[in-house]
Design an enzyme around this catalytic site. Structure first.
Site, PDB file in Angstrom:
ATOM      1  NE  ARG A  50     -49.014  -7.950 -21.227  1.00  0.00           N
ATOM      2  CZ  ARG A  50     -48.886  -9.223 -20.678  1.00  0.00           C
ATOM      3  NH1 ARG A  50     -49.678  -9.988 -20.762  1.00  0.00           N
ATOM      4  NH2 ARG A  50     -47.571  -9.411 -20.096  1.00  0.00           N
ATOM      5  CG  ASP A  52     -57.829  -6.351 -26.576  1.00  0.00           C
ATOM      6  OD1 ASP A  52     -56.647  -6.964 -26.163  1.00  0.00           O
ATOM      7  OD2 ASP A  52     -58.892  -6.241 -26.286  1.00  0.00           O
ATOM      8  NE  ARG A 202     -63.494  -3.783 -28.455  1.00  0.00           N
ATOM      9  CZ  ARG A 202     -62.994  -4.870 -29.053  1.00  0.00           C
ATOM     10  NH1 ARG A 202     -61.673  -5.401 -28.649  1.00  0.00           N
ATOM     11  NH2 ARG A 202     -63.857  -5.500 -29.893  1.00  0.00           N
TER      12      ARG A 202
END
Length: 257
Positions: A50, A52, A202
């Site tokens: 999933r 972002d 990230r």
């Protein structure tokens, strides 16, 4: 109901992420709407990851269940027709076993992150890279990245809204390399694991950028990891340089894999 695996490429900028949301554009929603044009009913697809808002995919994998026995090529062509003009493409399609699952059958996920190093504003690469204006020390970033490889409690590099049951994950691979491109020098991060925590990649990249910029010593990455404290993490980098690049399965569903 025959089940089909879909290999999906998308530009994440216009979307509020992969997962369907009632009031926002998402990649899952766009594909399910296209499926409903082919077989008018509610469709629910499952994906390997999933992503972002703003995150891209080179090879996201999802599966869908159809009532008709579709030729895979015709199914992909029909979906691409109904997906226009959204920046989403079905690049491959294959019929799979009824118990095959895009998420739960996956053995490893690979992410790519791109940093472009140049002072002039990005034009052709705008929205596809994280641009920094200074040169980064790749050797120092590699030294810092070495602290992260293996099985660890990654609480420091986990979003506070992460829904994973445990912060302990095994990071199989984290390569930092220099790449010369026509637009300028880039740094690519090749990150591989069976599964990831929310914002983990990230968080890695944002922290390692601080190492490359000289603000952190490489050993501080290990200290931050051992702290098991989100406050010890470096800044979380923006999403536009991140790509879901590949998903591994025990038996590759696509001929081109």
């Amino acid at each position: 109901m025959p089940r089909y695996a879909l290999k999906i490429e998308y530009h994440g900028a216009p979307f509020a992420g992969w997962q369907r949301q009632n009031d926002q554009k998402t990649v899952q929603g766009a594909i399910e709407d296209a499926l409903a044009r082919l077989e008018p009913r509610a469709h629910t697809i499952a994906a390997a990851g999933r992503t972002d808002a703003g995150v891209h995919a080179l090879a996201q994998v999802a599966h869908c269940d159809m009532e008709r026995d579709w030729d895979p090529f015709r199914l992909s062509e029909a979906l691409n027709y109904h997906l226009k003009p959204a920046p989403v493409a079905i690049v491959d399609c294959a019929q799979v076993a009824a118990d095959w699952h895009a998420r739960f059958s996956a053995l490893q996920r690979r992410y790519l992150f791109r940093i472009l190093m140049r002072r002039a504003p990005a034009t052709h690469q705008s929205g596809l890279v994280w641009q920094v204006k200074q040169d980064l020390d790749v050797a120092a970033m590699r030294e810092g990245a070495a602290h992260l490889i293996g099985r660890h409690d990654f609480t420091t590099f986990r979003s506070t809204i992460c829904q994973a049951e445990s912060p302990t994950k095994t990071l199989d691979h984290l390569e930092v390399r220099s790449v010369e491109t026509p637009a300028g020098p880039e740094i690519h991060f090749d990150v591989r694991a069976r599964s990831f925590l929310h914002n983990q990649v990230r968080s890695f990249v944002g922290t390692l950028e601080r190492v490359g910029a000289g603000s952190w010593h490489p050993d501080q990455v290990g200290v931050a990891l051992q702290a098991r404290d989100r406050a010890a993490c470096g800044p979380v980098c923006p999403p536009q340089g991140l790509y879901l690049a590949h998903v591994d399965y025990n038996i590759a569903p696509f001929e081109s894999a």
